[in-house]
Design a protein around this motif. Structure first.
Motif, PDB file in Angstrom:
ATOM      1  N   GLU A  84     137.796  40.254 -41.142  1.00  0.00           N
ATOM      2  CA  GLU A  84     138.856  41.057 -41.757  1.00  0.00           C
ATOM      3  C   GLU A  84     138.273  42.128 -42.675  1.00  0.00           C
ATOM      4  OE1 GLU A  84     141.271  38.121 -43.680  1.00  0.00           O
ATOM      5  OE2 GLU A  84     142.541  37.854 -41.930  1.00  0.00           O
ATOM      6  N   ARG A  85     137.224  41.787 -43.410  1.00  0.00           N
ATOM      7  CA  ARG A  85     136.592  42.773 -44.289  1.00  0.00           C
ATOM      8  C   ARG A  85     135.999  43.901 -43.469  1.00  0.00           C
ATOM      9  NH1 ARG A  85     131.546  43.678 -45.877  1.00  0.00           N
ATOM     10  NH2 ARG A  85     130.790  41.718 -45.035  1.00  0.00           N
ATOM     11  N   ILE A  86     135.354  43.570 -42.357  1.00  0.00           N
ATOM     12  CA  ILE A  86     134.748  44.604 -41.506  1.00  0.00           C
ATOM     13  C   ILE A  86     135.826  45.506 -40.920  1.00  0.00           C
ATOM     14  CG2 ILE A  86     133.528  44.970 -39.321  1.00  0.00           C
ATOM     15  CD1 ILE A  86     131.881  42.463 -39.991  1.00  0.00           C
ATOM     16  N   VAL A  87     136.908  44.921 -40.472  1.00  0.00           N
ATOM     17  CA  VAL A  87     137.968  45.707 -39.833  1.00  0.00           C
ATOM     18  C   VAL A  87     138.673  46.605 -40.839  1.00  0.00           C
ATOM     19  CG1 VAL A  87     140.215  45.509 -38.696  1.00  0.00           C
ATOM     20  CG2 VAL A  87     138.309  44.087 -37.948  1.00  0.00           C
ATOM     21  N   THR A  88     138.887  46.133 -42.055  1.00  0.00           N
ATOM     22  CA  THR A  88     139.651  46.908 -43.024  1.00  0.00           C
ATOM     23  C   THR A  88     138.807  47.900 -43.807  1.00  0.00           C
ATOM     24  OG1 THR A  88     139.407  45.137 -44.654  1.00  0.00           O
ATOM     25  CG2 THR A  88     141.388  45.122 -43.295  1.00  0.00           C
ATOM     26  N   ASP A  89     137.470  47.749 -43.798  1.00  0.00           N
ATOM     27  CA  ASP A  89     136.618  48.723 -44.499  1.00  0.00           C
ATOM     28  C   ASP A  89     136.618  50.052 -43.748  1.00  0.00           C
ATOM     29  OD1 ASP A  89     135.920  47.052 -46.520  1.00  0.00           O
ATOM     30  OD2 ASP A  89     133.969  46.500 -45.702  1.00  0.00           O
TER      31      ASP A  89
END
Length: 106
Positions: A84-89
């Protein structure tokens, strides 16, 4: 109305009430068994089903499997948080981090 007429009227009603009472008793007993409530003996005392060694062993195995699945679920939640962090960054920041990892450490 004489006694025979009265008996002809009361007999079917009494039979129906008896059948309903027995059916209700069977239904409540079934509900107790289905939901794990103890049955009662003729004195109103609770009668619990006997536990066997096999049932206790099964409970232990299920408890161990439950603990294992909870640990696995925790690791999956951690991995999902990273995704989720990778997708939202922002895209350029992730690309910069990937390029930094590709460069030699020298």
């Amino acid at each position: 109305m004489d006694n025979m007429d009265l008996i002809k009227v009361i007999a079917p009603i009494a039979t129906i009430l008896g059948i309903l009472a027995i059916g209700g008793w069977i239904f409540t007993t079934w509900l107790r068994v289905k939901n794990g409530y103890p049955l009662e003996n003729s004195w109103g005392k609770a009668v619990y089903p006997k536990t066997s060694d096999e049932a206790m062993e099964r409970v232990k195995l299920i408890s161990q499997e439950n603990a294992q699945l909870r640990a696995e679920l925790g690791s999956v939640k951690d991995r999902l948080a990273v995704v989720e962090r990778i997708v939202t960054d922002e895209g350029h920041r992730v690309a910069a981090e990937i390029e930094a990892l590709r460069r030699p450490a020298n």
